[in-house]
Design a protein around this motif. Structure first.
Motif, PDB file in Angstrom:
ATOM      1  N   MET A   1       0.850  -1.167   0.000  1.00 52.58           N
ATOM      2  CA  MET A   1       0.000   0.000   0.000  1.00 52.58           C
ATOM      3  C   MET A   1       0.899   1.233   0.000  1.00 52.58           C
ATOM      4  O   MET A   1       1.661   1.457   0.933  1.00 52.58           O
ATOM      5  CB  MET A   1      -0.912  -0.059   1.230  1.00 52.58           C
ATOM      6  CG  MET A   1      -2.046   0.853   1.220  1.00 52.58           C
ATOM      7  SD  MET A   1      -3.155   0.334   2.582  1.00 52.58           S
ATOM      8  CE  MET A   1      -4.336   1.590   2.460  1.00 52.58           C
ATOM      9  N   GLU A   3       0.265   4.316   0.388  1.00 52.41           N
ATOM     10  CA  GLU A   3       0.005   5.321   1.416  1.00 52.41           C
ATOM     11  C   GLU A   3       0.853   5.075   2.663  1.00 52.41           C
ATOM     12  O   GLU A   3       1.326   6.015   3.287  1.00 52.41           O
ATOM     13  CB  GLU A   3      -1.486   5.356   1.794  1.00 52.41           C
ATOM     14  CG  GLU A   3      -2.388   5.953   0.749  1.00 52.41           C
ATOM     15  CD  GLU A   3      -2.863   4.942  -0.296  1.00 52.41           C
ATOM     16  OE1 GLU A   3      -2.488   3.751  -0.208  1.00 52.41           O
ATOM     17  OE2 GLU A   3      -3.602   5.355  -1.204  1.00 52.41           O
ATOM     18  N   LEU A   4       1.034   3.816   3.024  1.00 49.48           N
ATOM     19  CA  LEU A   4       1.849   3.507   4.197  1.00 49.48           C
ATOM     20  C   LEU A   4       3.309   3.884   3.966  1.00 49.48           C
ATOM     21  O   LEU A   4       3.980   4.395   4.865  1.00 49.48           O
ATOM     22  CB  LEU A   4       1.728   2.022   4.562  1.00 49.48           C
ATOM     23  CG  LEU A   4       0.380   1.602   5.131  1.00 49.48           C
ATOM     24  CD1 LEU A   4       0.352   0.093   5.370  1.00 49.48           C
ATOM     25  CD2 LEU A   4       0.073   2.350   6.414  1.00 49.48           C
ATOM     26  N   LEU A   7       3.467   7.589   4.254  1.00 47.09           N
ATOM     27  CA  LEU A   7       3.357   7.975   5.656  1.00 47.09           C
ATOM     28  C   LEU A   7       4.696   7.794   6.367  1.00 47.09           C
ATOM     29  O   LEU A   7       5.150   8.685   7.094  1.00 47.09           O
ATOM     30  CB  LEU A   7       2.262   7.156   6.344  1.00 47.09           C
ATOM     31  CG  LEU A   7       2.030   7.429   7.823  1.00 47.09           C
ATOM     32  CD1 LEU A   7       1.619   8.883   8.053  1.00 47.09           C
ATOM     33  CD2 LEU A   7       0.961   6.477   8.359  1.00 47.09           C
ATOM     34  N   LEU A  22      -2.303  12.799   5.672  1.00 48.01           N
ATOM     35  CA  LEU A  22      -2.392  11.498   5.010  1.00 48.01           C
ATOM     36  C   LEU A  22      -3.178  10.503   5.856  1.00 48.01           C
ATOM     37  O   LEU A  22      -3.980   9.738   5.329  1.00 48.01           O
ATOM     38  CB  LEU A  22      -0.993  10.960   4.693  1.00 48.01           C
ATOM     39  CG  LEU A  22      -0.940   9.645   3.933  1.00 48.01           C
ATOM     40  CD1 LEU A  22      -1.693   9.744   2.600  1.00 48.01           C
ATOM     41  CD2 LEU A  22       0.505   9.234   3.683  1.00 48.01           C
ATOM     42  N   ILE A  23      -2.977  10.532   7.154  1.00 50.29           N
ATOM     43  CA  ILE A  23      -3.743   9.648   8.047  1.00 50.29           C
ATOM     44  C   ILE A  23      -5.233   9.956   7.922  1.00 50.29           C
ATOM     45  O   ILE A  23      -6.061   9.048   7.859  1.00 50.29           O
ATOM     46  CB  ILE A  23      -3.258   9.781   9.506  1.00 50.29           C
ATOM     47  CG1 ILE A  23      -1.875   9.145   9.654  1.00 50.29           C
ATOM     48  CG2 ILE A  23      -4.254   9.143  10.475  1.00 50.29           C
ATOM     49  CD1 ILE A  23      -1.212   9.407  10.991  1.00 50.29           C
ATOM     50  N   GLU A  25      -6.768  11.164   5.303  1.00 49.32           N
ATOM     51  CA  GLU A  25      -7.210  10.622   4.011  1.00 49.32           C
ATOM     52  C   GLU A  25      -7.393   9.114   4.088  1.00 49.32           C
ATOM     53  O   GLU A  25      -8.362   8.567   3.532  1.00 49.32           O
ATOM     54  CB  GLU A  25      -6.193  10.959   2.923  1.00 49.32           C
ATOM     55  CG  GLU A  25      -6.164  12.408   2.515  1.00 49.32           C
ATOM     56  CD  GLU A  25      -5.076  12.694   1.483  1.00 49.32           C
ATOM     57  OE1 GLU A  25      -4.710  11.783   0.724  1.00 49.32           O
ATOM     58  OE2 GLU A  25      -4.604  13.842   1.465  1.00 49.32           O
ATOM     59  N   MET A  26      -6.477   8.440   4.776  1.00 57.20           N
ATOM     60  CA  MET A  26      -6.565   6.983   4.898  1.00 57.20           C
ATOM     61  C   MET A  26      -7.799   6.582   5.703  1.00 57.20           C
ATOM     62  O   MET A  26      -8.458   5.590   5.390  1.00 57.20           O
ATOM     63  CB  MET A  26      -5.282   6.430   5.520  1.00 57.20           C
ATOM     64  CG  MET A  26      -4.078   6.564   4.594  1.00 57.20           C
ATOM     65  SD  MET A  26      -2.497   6.208   5.390  1.00 57.20           S
ATOM     66  CE  MET A  26      -2.657   4.468   5.738  1.00 57.20           C
ATOM     67  N   GLU A  27      -8.117   7.360   6.746  1.00 60.66           N
ATOM     68  CA  GLU A  27      -9.322   7.079   7.525  1.00 60.66           C
ATOM     69  C   GLU A  27     -10.568   7.230   6.670  1.00 60.66           C
ATOM     70  O   GLU A  27     -11.485   6.412   6.758  1.00 60.66           O
ATOM     71  CB  GLU A  27      -9.388   8.011   8.743  1.00 60.66           C
ATOM     72  CG  GLU A  27      -8.392   7.681   9.821  1.00 60.66           C
ATOM     73  CD  GLU A  27      -8.350   8.715  10.940  1.00 60.66           C
ATOM     74  OE1 GLU A  27      -7.861   8.347  12.026  1.00 60.66           O
ATOM     75  OE2 GLU A  27      -8.796   9.867  10.738  1.00 60.66           O
ATOM     76  N   MET A  29     -10.726   6.879   3.382  1.00 58.29           N
ATOM     77  CA  MET A  29     -10.747   5.765   2.432  1.00 58.29           C
ATOM     78  C   MET A  29     -11.297   4.507   3.102  1.00 58.29           C
ATOM     79  O   MET A  29     -12.092   3.779   2.512  1.00 58.29           O
ATOM     80  CB  MET A  29      -9.340   5.498   1.883  1.00 58.29           C
ATOM     81  CG  MET A  29      -8.856   6.552   0.927  1.00 58.29           C
ATOM     82  SD  MET A  29      -7.111   6.437   0.414  1.00 58.29           S
ATOM     83  CE  MET A  29      -6.670   4.749   0.582  1.00 58.29           C
ATOM     84  N   SER A  30     -10.890   4.277   4.329  1.00 57.07           N
ATOM     85  CA  SER A  30     -11.356   3.103   5.062  1.00 57.07           C
ATOM     86  C   SER A  30     -12.861   3.190   5.316  1.00 57.07           C
ATOM     87  O   SER A  30     -13.588   2.210   5.126  1.00 57.07           O
ATOM     88  CB  SER A  30     -10.606   2.993   6.389  1.00 57.07           C
ATOM     89  OG  SER A  30     -11.131   1.944   7.160  1.00 57.07           O
ATOM     90  N   ASP A  33     -14.796   2.546   2.167  1.00 56.56           N
ATOM     91  CA  ASP A  33     -14.843   1.112   1.878  1.00 56.56           C
ATOM     92  C   ASP A  33     -15.902   0.422   2.725  1.00 56.56           C
ATOM     93  O   ASP A  33     -16.662  -0.408   2.224  1.00 56.56           O
ATOM     94  CB  ASP A  33     -13.467   0.483   2.125  1.00 56.56           C
ATOM     95  CG  ASP A  33     -13.476  -1.007   1.872  1.00 56.56           C
ATOM     96  OD1 ASP A  33     -13.797  -1.416   0.731  1.00 56.56           O
ATOM     97  OD2 ASP A  33     -13.165  -1.778   2.810  1.00 56.56           O
TER      98      ASP A  33
END
Length: 148
Positions: A1, A3-4, A7, A22-23, A25-27, A29-30, A33
C-alpha cells in the motif's frame, strides 16, 4: 500500500502535518470502503425482502441470503478495537435507502421468474415496509437465524 510508504517517509523526514493529513485521508478511504460494503449487503438484504413480499413466500436460499447480509452489515459496521460503529443509525438508514432502487431493479429480474417489470414490481410492494424491515434487522442486536 503506497500510502503507508508515503506515511513512513513523512514521519522519517519530520513532515508531521503531511503525515497527519495522510492519516486523515486513509481514515476516509477506510470509511468509504466500509460504507460501500454495507451498501452491497443492504442491496442483497432488500432484494430478498422484496422477493418475499412480492411473492408472499420464502425459500431457504432467500433466508440464508438475508441472514448473511444482516451478519455482513453488523460485522462490517462494528469497530473491532475501539468499539462503537462506523455508521450511526441515521447513516445506516441513508445507506439502506440508497441501496433500495438497485435492490428493486435486481429483484425484478427474479420475482415471478422475471416476467414483470420493475415498475410493476414497485406497485406490488411497500417500499417503506421493506426499508424499515431491513433497518430493524441490521440494527437489532438479537440473533437472527438463517432459516427463520
Amino acid at each position: 500500500m503506497e500510502e503507508l510508504h508515503e506515511l513512513r517517509t513523512y514521519i522519517e523526514q519530520g513532515h508531521y502535518d503531511d503525515a497527519l493529513n495522510l492519516i486523515g485521508e486513509m481514515e476516509e478511504m477506510s470509511k468509504d470502503d466500509k460504507i460501500n460494503r454495507i451498501l452491497r449487503y443492504f442491496l442483497i438484504l432488500q432484494m430478498h425482502l422484496i422477493k418475499q413480499q412480492a411473492e408472499n413466500r420464502t425459500t431457504r436460499s432467500w433466508n440464508q441470503s438475508i441472514y448473511n447480509a444482516v451478519e455482513g452489515i453488523r460485522l462490517t459496521n462494528k469497530r473491532r478495537k475501539s468499539g462503537g460503529y462506523y455508521l450511526n443509525e441515521t447513516e445506516l438508514e441513508q445507506a439502506c435507502r440508497d441501496a433500495y432502487d438497485r435492490a428493486l431493479k435486481n429483484a425484478a429480474f427474479e420475482v415471478f421468474e422475471g416476467m414483470i417489470s420493475e415498475s410493476e414490481l414497485a406497485a406490488k410492494i411497500q417500499k417503506d415496509r421493506i426499508i424499515q424491515q431491513a433497518l430493524k434487522m441490521a440494527v437489532k442486536d438479537e440473533e437472527i437465524l438463517p432459516y427463520e
